[in-house]
Design a protein around this motif. Structure first.
Motif, PDB file in Angstrom:
ATOM      1  N   UNK A 192      10.325 -26.041 -20.279  1.00 39.80           N
ATOM      2  CA  UNK A 192      10.096 -24.654 -19.666  1.00 39.80           C
ATOM      3  C   UNK A 192       9.527 -24.715 -18.437  1.00 39.80           C
ATOM      4  N   UNK A 193      10.303 -24.560 -17.264  1.00 36.37           N
ATOM      5  CA  UNK A 193       9.874 -24.583 -15.844  1.00 36.37           C
ATOM      6  C   UNK A 193       9.177 -23.297 -15.121  1.00 36.37           C
ATOM      7  N   UNK A 194       9.787 -22.274 -15.616  1.00 35.59           N
ATOM      8  CA  UNK A 194       9.221 -20.972 -15.048  1.00 35.59           C
ATOM      9  C   UNK A 194       7.998 -20.452 -16.175  1.00 35.59           C
ATOM     10  N   UNK A 195       7.234 -19.398 -15.918  1.00 36.74           N
ATOM     11  CA  UNK A 195       6.334 -19.097 -16.661  1.00 36.74           C
ATOM     12  C   UNK A 195       6.917 -18.061 -17.786  1.00 36.74           C
ATOM     13  N   UNK A 196       6.769 -18.132 -18.826  1.00 36.96           N
ATOM     14  CA  UNK A 196       7.578 -17.541 -19.974  1.00 36.96           C
ATOM     15  C   UNK A 196       6.665 -16.412 -20.493  1.00 36.96           C
ATOM     16  N   UNK A 197       7.195 -15.376 -20.712  1.00 33.02           N
ATOM     17  CA  UNK A 197       6.648 -14.107 -21.459  1.00 33.02           C
ATOM     18  C   UNK A 197       6.180 -14.667 -22.744  1.00 33.02           C
ATOM     19  N   UNK A 198       4.835 -14.764 -23.268  1.00 27.18           N
ATOM     20  CA  UNK A 198       4.398 -15.489 -24.356  1.00 27.18           C
ATOM     21  C   UNK A 198       5.200 -14.889 -25.657  1.00 27.18           C
ATOM     22  N   UNK A 199       5.598 -13.265 -25.770  1.00 27.70           N
ATOM     23  CA  UNK A 199       6.086 -12.816 -26.725  1.00 27.70           C
ATOM     24  C   UNK A 199       7.712 -12.872 -26.604  1.00 27.70           C
ATOM     25  N   UNK A 200       8.303 -13.579 -25.787  1.00 35.36           N
ATOM     26  CA  UNK A 200       9.548 -13.997 -25.864  1.00 35.36           C
ATOM     27  C   UNK A 200       9.998 -15.333 -26.710  1.00 35.36           C
ATOM     28  N   UNK A 201       8.569 -15.780 -27.045  1.00 33.14           N
ATOM     29  CA  UNK A 201       8.955 -17.129 -27.718  1.00 33.14           C
ATOM     30  C   UNK A 201       8.258 -16.981 -28.964  1.00 33.14           C
ATOM     31  N   UNK A 202       6.823 -16.464 -28.946  1.00 33.61           N
ATOM     32  CA  UNK A 202       5.903 -16.678 -30.018  1.00 33.61           C
ATOM     33  C   UNK A 202       5.702 -15.030 -30.643  1.00 33.61           C
ATOM     34  N   UNK A 203       5.243 -15.232 -31.677  1.00 31.36           N
ATOM     35  CA  UNK A 203       4.720 -13.813 -32.383  1.00 31.36           C
ATOM     36  C   UNK A 203       3.667 -12.840 -31.467  1.00 31.36           C
ATOM     37  N   UNK A 539      12.121 -11.318 -27.249  1.00 36.96           N
ATOM     38  CA  UNK A 539      12.858 -12.108 -28.232  1.00 36.96           C
ATOM     39  C   UNK A 539      11.990 -12.215 -29.584  1.00 36.96           C
ATOM     40  N   UNK A 540      10.721 -12.369 -29.474  1.00 37.19           N
ATOM     41  CA  UNK A 540       9.917 -12.588 -30.658  1.00 37.19           C
ATOM     42  C   UNK A 540       9.076 -11.306 -31.007  1.00 37.19           C
ATOM     43  N   UNK A 541       9.415 -10.419 -30.685  1.00 36.60           N
ATOM     44  CA  UNK A 541       8.643  -8.982 -30.921  1.00 36.60           C
ATOM     45  C   UNK A 541       9.261  -8.427 -31.993  1.00 36.60           C
ATOM     46  N   UNK A 542       8.586  -7.162 -32.683  1.00 33.36           N
ATOM     47  CA  UNK A 542       8.726  -6.603 -33.934  1.00 33.36           C
ATOM     48  C   UNK A 542      10.106  -5.771 -34.042  1.00 33.36           C
ATOM     49  N   UNK A 543      10.585  -5.202 -33.108  1.00 29.89           N
ATOM     50  CA  UNK A 543      11.860  -4.573 -33.058  1.00 29.89           C
ATOM     51  C   UNK A 543      13.039  -5.700 -33.285  1.00 29.89           C
ATOM     52  N   UNK A 544      12.899  -6.692 -32.540  1.00 26.16           N
ATOM     53  CA  UNK A 544      13.894  -7.798 -32.635  1.00 26.16           C
ATOM     54  C   UNK A 544      13.928  -8.464 -34.014  1.00 26.16           C
ATOM     55  N   UNK A 545      12.561  -8.517 -34.748  1.00 24.81           N
ATOM     56  CA  UNK A 545      12.535  -8.879 -36.120  1.00 24.81           C
ATOM     57  C   UNK A 545      13.196  -8.169 -37.009  1.00 24.81           C
ATOM     58  N   UNK A 546      13.433  -6.818 -36.835  1.00 26.36           N
ATOM     59  CA  UNK A 546      13.898  -5.868 -37.758  1.00 26.36           C
ATOM     60  C   UNK A 546      15.424  -6.180 -37.660  1.00 26.36           C
ATOM     61  N   UNK A 547      16.056  -6.396 -36.521  1.00 22.87           N
ATOM     62  CA  UNK A 547      17.311  -6.719 -36.321  1.00 22.87           C
ATOM     63  C   UNK A 547      17.681  -7.931 -37.071  1.00 22.87           C
ATOM     64  N   UNK A 570       9.232 -14.519 -16.899  1.00 26.89           N
ATOM     65  CA  UNK A 570      10.589 -14.341 -17.447  1.00 26.89           C
ATOM     66  C   UNK A 570      10.633 -14.271 -18.974  1.00 26.89           C
ATOM     67  N   UNK A 571      11.600 -13.491 -19.254  1.00 19.87           N
ATOM     68  CA  UNK A 571      11.846 -13.217 -20.797  1.00 19.87           C
ATOM     69  C   UNK A 571      12.994 -12.246 -20.710  1.00 19.87           C
ATOM     70  N   UNK A 572      13.780 -11.996 -22.161  1.00 15.11           N
ATOM     71  CA  UNK A 572      14.652 -11.252 -22.219  1.00 15.11           C
ATOM     72  C   UNK A 572      14.412 -10.024 -23.036  1.00 15.11           C
ATOM     73  N   UNK A 573      14.735  -9.007 -22.212  1.00 17.80           N
ATOM     74  CA  UNK A 573      14.736  -7.735 -22.744  1.00 17.80           C
ATOM     75  C   UNK A 573      16.128  -7.055 -23.228  1.00 17.80           C
TER      76      UNK A 573
END
Length: 637
Positions: A192-203, A539-547, A570-573
């Motif tokens: 990872x070269x950019x600064x990643x949103x922690x909750x895009x990767x980890x719980x 990507x690692x947040x609760x609503x995504x876990x439901x799906x 950076x992260x994906x909404x």
């Protein structure tokens, strides 16, 4: 070249200045000179704070304009290594004298030492040139350390940063002339070269998420413009924005290579790299960095024989603010309204001229996106303005076809039954008629879970020339945003775990969405389902876990990019989820980085905000979210 005084005249001038100021030097050598290293000291504050000193050195950076109102001074011949006594550089605050010095000058300064919000400086009472030659300063060639203490050791020194640097944030470039760079790659998220949103990767709230947040802070460094200007202030809009123009982009994810030394600076609570002079425009000689120009002319080929994407169209409103009562506006630098600020139901362009600029970018982007089915978010719900619900959507399709030169595009009409109290923005779908055909009518989920969000819309499609095995169902989504924290102690208040406000509402929306999708399998006669749109969840947040727990696969997670930038991370909404039967038929995926990664200055909403005109009719910054695209291989057998 500026005329120099003789050594005798210089000494006399400085002596007169000292006498006028009544300065008594602090600890000094026999000549009355205190070294910069002694003043800086080994701690984070100067042992000479509040004392009057006289120093000598070479000017390494000077800023007569732009608000810094001073210059950097460094011990002659220093820089090859760090002195054990302290940094060899110091900032001299000299608003009256800075215009008389230039980079490379050898000068003597008298003044008072202070700590100005964490930066050791001398407020000059006298500055005089020295006639004797000085050994040149050598830029300190070094990787930038992570800790404050280690950076403090060469505060205000000229440095030649070593290692890999990547643009990680450009949001403030359009306002303060700042670019955040990330040094190296993450040791926690490999590659990872950019600064990643922690909750895009980890719980959220996990130890790993906390470690990544800490690492992000350590890897970040601000590249400044040698000024303190706010380019949003009317008096500064005539100053060309630094570093970028309509052709030269500073893109998040782009490599940044230092071509000239910079100064390690600390101000506004952040460590910064200052160029040696104020940067104005995109071709200024003081620009110390070259930026990779990333080719984003079109999305990657995702393969398959049907493609589906999600695209946020940034409050695409054919109803402009000037057609309604009560609207307030954001104006350009000449006071002309550009976008609606509030006071009415319109959310997009203020005038028809502004709308045409917005539309040109969206049409260019969608035609290059070229997906067979596109889920849209943030398009006008025209029913709120007394029109057919699909009026704005139909207008967009007409414009897409006109630009394409053929009737390629159609839209999925609204169903007869719609929720009684809808938002002024809605979800929608457009499709290419030679690729797919709609099966049956669309359906809108009317559920209390979406009372504070946009109601999901479903439409089944089938590949043109295909049979029922090529049928698939698409559900468009736009969950509740993370902002407007209720701060009421409820489950919807920000819990401080990185998920933001309204997370409980988004979990309820994800749960309702799964039930809605399950209910449509039989009526649509397919278990091949895509859930697409802006879920306002990383990507690692609760609503995504439901799906995911319901069996849906996040297809965008396989793409080597992210769809959104917030607070320099950076992260994906934005996501496209596939049911398990359809996930097996995915040929490829891409997140087309044309929006979130580019400066907001390219957005239609910033038209004529600066003397440097950045807004053009291309796809860059057609929205604030990047579109997500997937390819499907749908066969008859």
């Amino acid at each position: 070249m500026r005329k120099r005084t003789s050594m005798a005249l210089a000494a006399a001038a400085l002596g007169a200045s000292l006498a006028a100021g009544g300065i008594v030097p602090a600890t000094a050598d026999d000549s009355g000179i205190t070294s910069i290293e002694q003043i800086q000291g080994a701690a984070d504050t100067s042992p000479f704070a509040g004392k009057k000193v006289t120093v000598r050195g070479v000017v390494t950076g000077a800023y007569a304009d732009g608000g810094i109102r001073g210059f950097y001074l460094q011990t002659a011949g220093s820089g090859a290594e760090i002195s054990p006594l302290g940094s060899s550089g110091i900032f001299v605050y000299a608003p009256r004298q800075v215009s008389s010095v230039a980079v490379g000058d050898h000068v003597e300064v008298a003044g008072t030492v202070s700590e100005y919000f964490g930066l050791t400086q001398i407020s000059a009472s006298g500055v005089a040139p020295l006639a004797e030659p000085a050994e040149a300063v050598k830029p300190l060639s070094t990787p930038l350390p992570a800790s404050d203490a280690d950076r403090e050791r060469f505060e205000s020194m000229l440095v030649d940063p070593q290692g890999q640097f990547t643009v990680s944030d450009n949001y403030s470039l359009n306002q303060y002339g700042e670019i955040t760079l990330a040094q190296g790659t993450s040791s926690i998220v490999p590659g990872e070269r950019t600064l990643r949103q922690p909750t895009d990767v980890f719980a959220p709230g996990s130890a790993q998420a906390l470690r990544l947040a800490e690492e992000n802070e350590q890897r970040a460094i601000v590249l400044d413009d040698g000024a303190t200007l706010n380019f949003s202030t009317a008096s500064n809009t005539s100053v060309p924005l630094p570093y970028l123009d309509a052709q030269r982009r500073v893109t998040v994810g782009a490599a940044a290579a230092f071509t000239d030394p910079v100064i390690m600076d600390y101000r506004y609570d952040l460590w910064r790299l200052q160029p040696t002079g104020q940067v104005t425009g995109a071709q200024d000689a003081d620009i110390p960095v070259s930026f990779e120009q990333i080719d984003s002319s079109k999305p990657q080929d995702v393969g398959g024989n049907v493609s589906v994407g999600s695209f946020n169209v940034l409050n695409y409103f054919t109803t402009t603010g000037d057609s309604l009562e009560g609207c307030t506006y954001y104006n350009d630098r000449q006071g002309v309204p550009v976008t609606v600020r509030g006071g009415c139901d319109a959310r997009g362009a203020a005038t028809e001229a502004s709308f045409e600029r917005q539309q040109a970018k969206i049409v260019a982007a969608l035609n290059k996106f070229d997906a067979d089915v596109v889920v849209l978010e943030e398009i006008e719900n025209s029913a709120r303005f007394g029109q057919d619900r699909d009026a704005a959507l139909a207008h967009l399709v007409d414009e897409l076809n006109a630009a394409a030169g053929q009737n390629r595009w159609s839209y999925a009409p609204s169903p007869g039954a719609v929720p009684a109290d809808e938002d002024v923005i809605r979800t929608a779908m457009i499709y290419q008629r030679d690729a797919v055909k709609p099966i049956g009518k669309s359906r809108i989920l009317d559920d209390p879970a979406f009372d504070n969000a946009r109601d999901p819309m479903a439409q089944a499609f089938q590949r043109v020339g295909g049979n029922q095995k090529t049928r698939f169902l698409v559900i468009a989504n736009h969950f509740k945003s993370k902002g407007s924290d209720p701060k009421d102690g409820s489950a919807n208040a920000d819990q401080g775990d990185g998920q933001g406000a309204w997370n409980a509402a988004r979990v309820e929306q994800a749960t309702a969405l799964v039930k809605f999708a399950d209910s449509l399998k039989k009526t649509s006669n397919t278990d091949q389902i895509l859930l697409a749109g802006d879920f306002n969840s990383y990507s690692a947040e609760d609503p995504i876990k439901v799906l995911s727990q319901a069996g849906y696969v996040d297809l965008g997670a396989a793409a080597d990019s992210r769809s959104y930038l917030f607070a320099g991370l950076t992260g994906s909404l934005d996501h496209v989820f596939a049911s398990r039967p359809l996930a097996k038929k995915v040929a490829g995926q891409d997140i087309w980085n044309i929006n979130a990664t580019e400066s907001i200055g390219y957005e239609y909403s910033r038209y004529n905000y600066n003397v440097t005109q950045l807004v053009t009719g291309n796809q860059y910054r057609s929205s604030d979210h990047d579109p997500v695209l997937v390819g499907l291989q749908l066969d008859k057998k």
